[in-house]
Design an enzyme around this catalytic site. Structure first.
Site, PDB file in Angstrom:
ATOM      1  N   LYS A 250     -16.976   0.475   0.071  1.00  0.00           N
ATOM      2  CA  LYS A 250     -17.364  -0.713   0.785  1.00  0.00           C
ATOM      3  C   LYS A 250     -18.758  -1.279   0.636  1.00  0.00           C
ATOM      4  CE  LYS A 250     -17.441  -2.906   5.320  1.00  0.00           C
ATOM      5  NZ  LYS A 250     -17.293  -2.886   6.768  1.00  0.00           N
ATOM      6  N   ASP A 255     -23.496  -8.165   6.873  1.00  0.00           N
ATOM      7  CA  ASP A 255     -22.243  -8.552   7.514  1.00  0.00           C
ATOM      8  C   ASP A 255     -22.626  -9.244   9.028  1.00  0.00           C
ATOM      9  OD1 ASP A 255     -19.777  -8.954   8.488  1.00  0.00           O
ATOM     10  OD2 ASP A 255     -19.605  -6.977   9.242  1.00  0.00           O
ATOM     11  N   LYS A 262     -21.048 -11.956  14.819  1.00  0.00           N
ATOM     12  CA  LYS A 262     -21.265 -10.810  15.599  1.00  0.00           C
ATOM     13  C   LYS A 262     -22.516 -11.339  16.636  1.00  0.00           C
ATOM     14  CE  LYS A 262     -20.889  -7.586  12.169  1.00  0.00           C
ATOM     15  NZ  LYS A 262     -19.890  -6.591  12.697  1.00  0.00           N
ATOM     16  N   ASP A 273     -24.019  -1.811   6.220  1.00  0.00           N
ATOM     17  CA  ASP A 273     -22.691  -1.998   6.116  1.00  0.00           C
ATOM     18  C   ASP A 273     -22.007  -1.825   4.661  1.00  0.00           C
ATOM     19  OD1 ASP A 273     -20.103  -2.379   7.447  1.00  0.00           O
ATOM     20  OD2 ASP A 273     -20.040  -4.535   7.080  1.00  0.00           O
ATOM     21  N   ASP A 332     -14.556 -10.905  10.914  1.00  0.00           N
ATOM     22  CA  ASP A 332     -15.579  -9.839  11.161  1.00  0.00           C
ATOM     23  C   ASP A 332     -14.754  -8.499  10.716  1.00  0.00           C
ATOM     24  OD1 ASP A 332     -17.969  -8.596  11.405  1.00  0.00           O
ATOM     25  OD2 ASP A 332     -17.442  -8.286  13.457  1.00  0.00           O
ATOM     26  N   GLU A 334     -13.918  -7.883   7.851  1.00  0.00           N
ATOM     27  CA  GLU A 334     -13.871  -8.245   6.380  1.00  0.00           C
ATOM     28  C   GLU A 334     -13.826  -6.933   5.427  1.00  0.00           C
ATOM     29  OE1 GLU A 334     -17.583  -6.375   6.749  1.00  0.00           O
ATOM     30  OE2 GLU A 334     -16.489  -7.732   8.026  1.00  0.00           O
ATOM     31  N   ARG A 336     -12.063  -4.325   5.246  1.00  0.00           N
ATOM     32  CA  ARG A 336     -10.621  -3.851   4.720  1.00  0.00           C
ATOM     33  C   ARG A 336      -9.999  -4.738   3.720  1.00  0.00           C
ATOM     34  NH1 ARG A 336      -8.458  -4.258  10.797  1.00  0.00           N
ATOM     35  NH2 ARG A 336     -10.780  -3.389  10.938  1.00  0.00           N
TER      36      ARG A 336
END
Length: 498
Positions: A250, A255, A262, A273, A332, A334, A336
């Site tokens: 990933k 993010d 967030k 991230d 959020d 994202e 996946r």
């Protein structure tokens, strides 16, 4: 950091020229008449030192060439005891001007203890400097590891040093600020790795990704001014007929949560991230040195998740590369979305196994903390191999369930699947979402949200799970590809559409 291995016993350690000498003393070690042994005996007799967790620092010890001498007790010599002792000894040297260090095992160590000592020394000497104007790297430039017989642990030493260089690269990229670690920067780092022998590197931009139909990946990226990149690294260590292992990291370089924004506190940490992507880079750095007889594909879907006016909205439905439609209930979630398209793309390489690595869920942090990474898999043999690799690398994981009932929460009236399934078992439902896109390929998912980053005074990337992944690849090198699922493997691997 430069590491060297040498045959060194206590009678020789006293005369070694170095800035400092750390002697690791185990229980039951038979002391001789050399200078260091005499000092250890006196310290034990005086009650100032013990082999179980003891630490004693001296300066200018008689008949010892090194100005600084640290005795560190390692108890039974287990990896955990060795790591704890080396961490404590390195902390005692913090702030010193030592440029060369010798770490000497008083008694012959096991390979795992050697790994632990090197790992602890590497952790203690890492210094982030990339974006500091006046920062200085660690003064300590060389560590010599002394053991009674170097030949017995040389293979472990060389493997560990290669892994630690990969870990350091992963830490470096996870620590870099988001404006210094954009998708383009990651692509440049991959290109540099791709120059190594047996490596190939391909970088796909927005046009190529659009042609592939990666609607989920593109949806995450559309709110950012930074262009996405799909990074494809290949290590060709075996014959062309040997199916590769595919690693999918990933690569969300920052993010914000997108429209599902967030909270502001600690949002700066969302630069990490992309630790899954960083771990893939780290693995390939280690492969460049180790050159195992195995083929490996590394895929990094890299982009930012931003709340621009073009950003994907809660309730939007997108079409993934697999053709499955996804209702995005929470922007959020994202990671996946970029991973599902990358997993579909990975299948073009006909891999023997796919492993995705992602800082995917806060739920996994709650479940396992920062000790073990969450492991999900549709194959028992793959899960077992990863667990064993984690133990050998001292980079632990823990297997989590994948019962089909967990997919119930991903049902929606408006698409084939929703991207979130509610708060209960959030790490499991995220894994169930990804499982829809792996078909019958042996697959594992490592949720590293709790292990890839350290908070508090040690704030920064950990470089995990580079060690676990490299040990797994080494364990698979040269082994035959098994096209069919073994009898007794988990039936949870069968794809079921929610």
């Amino acid at each position: 950091m430069n590491f060297e291995l040498k045959t060194l016993r206590l009678d020789g350690a006293a005369s070694v020229k170095s800035g400092a000498l750390i002697v690791l003393v185990s229980e039951g070690f038979e002391l001789g008449e050399d200078a260091v042994s005499v000092l250890i005996r006196r310290a034990i007799d005086a009650g100032d030192f013990k082999a179980e967790g003891g630490l004693l620092q001296t300066y200018g010890a008689a008949r010892v060439t090194s100005a600084r001498l640290i005795l560190a007790g390692i108890g039974d010599g287990s990896p955990a005891s060795v790591r704890k002792a080396v961490v404590a000894a390195m902390a005692a040297l913090k702030g010193s001007s030592v440029k060369e260090l010798v770490i000497c095992f008083a008694a012959a160590p096991q390979g795992a203890a050697v790994h632990a000592a090197l790992q602890a020394a590497s952790d203690a000497t890492y210094v982030y400097t990339a974006t500091k104007s006046k920062a200085e790297p660690s003064k300590l430039a060389r560590v010599q590891l002394g053991v009674p017989d170097a030949a017995t642990v040389r293979d472990t030493f060389e493997q560990t040093v290669a892994i630690l260089r990969g870990v350091e690269l992963a830490r470096e990229w996870a620590n870099r600020p988001p404006n210094h670690a954009t998708p383009v920067h990651l692509a440049d780092a991959a290109r540099e790795l791709g120059k190594a022998d047996r490596f190939d590197c391909e970088i796909l931009g927005p046009k190529e990704v659009s042609k592939l139909g990666m609607g989920a990946f593109m949806a995450v990226a559309q709110g950012s001014d930074q262009e996405l990149r799909l990074i494809v690294l290949r290590y060709n260590g075996a014959g062309k007929s040997s199916a590769p292992v595919a690693l999918v990291g990933k690569g969300i370089t920052f993010d914000t949560g997108g429209i599902s924004l967030k909270p502001a506190p600690e949002m700066d940490e969302m630069k990490y991230d992309m630790s899954g992507a960083a771990s893939v880079l780290g693995v390939f750095r280690a492969l460049a040195e180790l050159k195992p007889a195995i083929n490996v594909v590394g895929l990094i879907p890299a982009c930012e998740n931003m709340p621009d006016g073009r950003a994907v909205k809660p309730g939007d439905v997108v079409t993934s590369m697999s053709g499955q439609t996804i209702e995005i209930l929470n922007t959020d979630a994202e990671g996946r979305l970029v991973l599902c398209d990358a997993l579909t793309y990975a299948q073009k390489f006909k891999p023997r196994a796919m492993i995705d690595i992602a800082t995917l869920t806060g739920a996994c942090v709650i479940a396992l903390g920062g000790v073990r990474s969450g492991l999900f898999s549709n194959r028992d043999d793959l899960a077992d191999a990863l667990m064993q690799a984690g133990m050998k690398a001292q980079d632990l994981c823990w297997r989590m369930p994948l019962d089909d009932e967990y997919a119930e929460g991903l049902k929606t009236n408006f698409a084939d699947v929703a991207n979130v399934g509610g708060r209960p078992a959030g790490a499991v439902t995220a894994a169930k979402f990804l499982q829809r896109f792996v078909e019958d390929t042996p697959w594992a998912h490592l949720d590293i949200a709790g292990t890839a980053w350290k908070g508090g005074a040690a704030k920064g990337g950990s470089g995990r799970p580079v060690g676990l992944l490299v040990q797994y690849l080494l364990s698979q090198a040269g082994e035959p590809v098994q096209a069919e699922k073994k009898a007794g493997d988990s039936s949870k691997g069968k794809k079921k559409r929610a």
